[in-house]
Design a protein around this motif. Structure first.
Motif, PDB file in Angstrom:
ATOM      1  N   LYS A 175      43.103  33.649  33.985  1.00 50.47           N
ATOM      2  CA  LYS A 175      42.862  34.012  32.767  1.00 50.47           C
ATOM      3  C   LYS A 175      41.344  33.273  32.355  1.00 50.47           C
ATOM      4  N   ALA A 176      40.509  32.699  33.165  1.00 48.44           N
ATOM      5  CA  ALA A 176      39.387  32.346  32.941  1.00 48.44           C
ATOM      6  C   ALA A 176      38.138  33.655  33.104  1.00 48.44           C
ATOM      7  N   ALA A 177      37.149  33.267  32.128  1.00 45.64           N
ATOM      8  CA  ALA A 177      35.931  34.275  32.281  1.00 45.64           C
ATOM      9  C   ALA A 177      35.403  34.319  33.452  1.00 45.64           C
ATOM     10  N   ASP A 178      35.185  33.349  34.224  1.00 46.54           N
ATOM     11  CA  ASP A 178      34.295  33.691  35.814  1.00 46.54           C
ATOM     12  C   ASP A 178      35.322  34.382  36.593  1.00 46.54           C
ATOM     13  N   THR A 179      36.605  33.882  36.344  1.00 46.53           N
ATOM     14  CA  THR A 179      37.722  34.802  37.481  1.00 46.53           C
ATOM     15  C   THR A 179      37.706  36.224  37.188  1.00 46.53           C
ATOM     16  N   CYS A 180      37.535  36.656  35.702  1.00 47.74           N
ATOM     17  CA  CYS A 180      37.289  38.008  35.300  1.00 47.74           C
ATOM     18  C   CYS A 180      36.106  38.650  36.024  1.00 47.74           C
ATOM     19  N   ARG A 181      35.148  37.800  36.049  1.00 47.38           N
ATOM     20  CA  ARG A 181      33.787  38.409  36.195  1.00 47.38           C
ATOM     21  C   ARG A 181      33.756  38.492  37.648  1.00 47.38           C
ATOM     22  N   ASP A 182      34.086  37.421  38.323  1.00 49.11           N
ATOM     23  CA  ASP A 182      33.682  37.212  39.961  1.00 49.11           C
ATOM     24  C   ASP A 182      34.857  38.024  40.859  1.00 49.11           C
ATOM     25  N   LYS A 183      36.159  37.777  40.370  1.00 50.97           N
ATOM     26  CA  LYS A 183      37.310  38.113  41.143  1.00 50.97           C
ATOM     27  C   LYS A 183      37.682  39.797  40.897  1.00 50.97           C
ATOM     28  N   PHE A 184      37.458  40.045  39.615  1.00 52.74           N
ATOM     29  CA  PHE A 184      38.096  41.523  39.357  1.00 52.74           C
ATOM     30  C   PHE A 184      36.759  42.231  38.905  1.00 52.74           C
TER      31      PHE A 184
END
Length: 219
Positions: A175-184
């Motif tokens: 649910k982190a912003a970095d994960t949303c941007r970098d992973k997905f």
């Protein structure tokens, strides 16, 4: 209630949790003449005295659910839902493989080549075949052990799958912003407020050498 289609195994596996229930009074001589007396869902299901007892919850139960949005740093969407927009069938976001060993919430499947350690942590594990088909577990963490992939679930499946049954793994999201941007690559649909000040900010004080003009904290 008694019905041959409602089996003990399915009740124990949670397949009827939240099931819809309607109660009608019907003219047995003309079944088109009927009156709906109750509409709701199954609540808690308990077992005692060789029988199961299901709590019935009416339509007003929905009023007890939280409505609206909460201002928080983490994303409020569920990975893959309409608000998130990520297509979990997209290459690189899921993996299917048969179980080679497993017990007590720890399962080993054929190795998932090309997926980093922890790629499926916080993701879903869906049983695709066998008697437990359709049941879903949440992955605590995953790692490679030689030629197999080890999965630790937060809570074991209500009905444990057997060796040979196929499991589908879906990528996890913290649910982190970095994960949303970098992973997905899905930051445009991020449903959180990553720049909202934390609790420590409300108790902070001016410090010489730092900007104290009330401007953005993320310049």
């Amino acid at each position: 209630l008694s019905d041959a289609s409602v089996s003990e195994a399915d009740l124990m596996a949670g397949r009827f949790d939240g099931a819809g229930v309607r109660n009608w009074i019907v003219n047995w001589q003309d079944v088109s003449q009927r009156l709906l007396q109750f509409s709701g869902t199954f609540g808690e299901v308990t077992r005692a005295g060789g029988a199961f007892r299901a709590e019935l919850r009416g339509l007003s139960e929905g009023l007890n659910q939280v409505q609206g949005l909460v201002y928080q740093r983490a994303c409020s969407a569920v990975l893959g839902d309409a608000r998130c927009g990520v297509d979990l069938t997209r290459a690189g976001l899921s993996h299917q493989a048969p179980i080679v060993a497993g017990e007590d919430g720890v399962y080993r499947i054929a190795a998932a080549a090309g997926f980093a350690e922890g790629w499926f942590a916080r993701g879903r594990a869906v049983v695709m075949s066998g008697a437990a088909a359709g049941l879903v577990g949440l992955v605590k963490f995953d790692q490679t052990e030689g030629v197999v992939r080890r999965l630790d679930l937060w809570v074991d499946f209500a009905r444990a799958p057997e060796v040979g049954d196929v499991i589908r793994l879906e990528a996890g999201c913290d649910k982190a912003a970095d994960t949303c941007r970098d992973k997905f690559a899905n930051f445009v649909n991020f449903r959180g407020f990553p720049h909202i000040p934390g609790d420590d900010w409300s108790t902070s004080y001016p410090v010489s050498g730092k900007a104290n003009d009330g401007g953005s904290l993320f310049r």
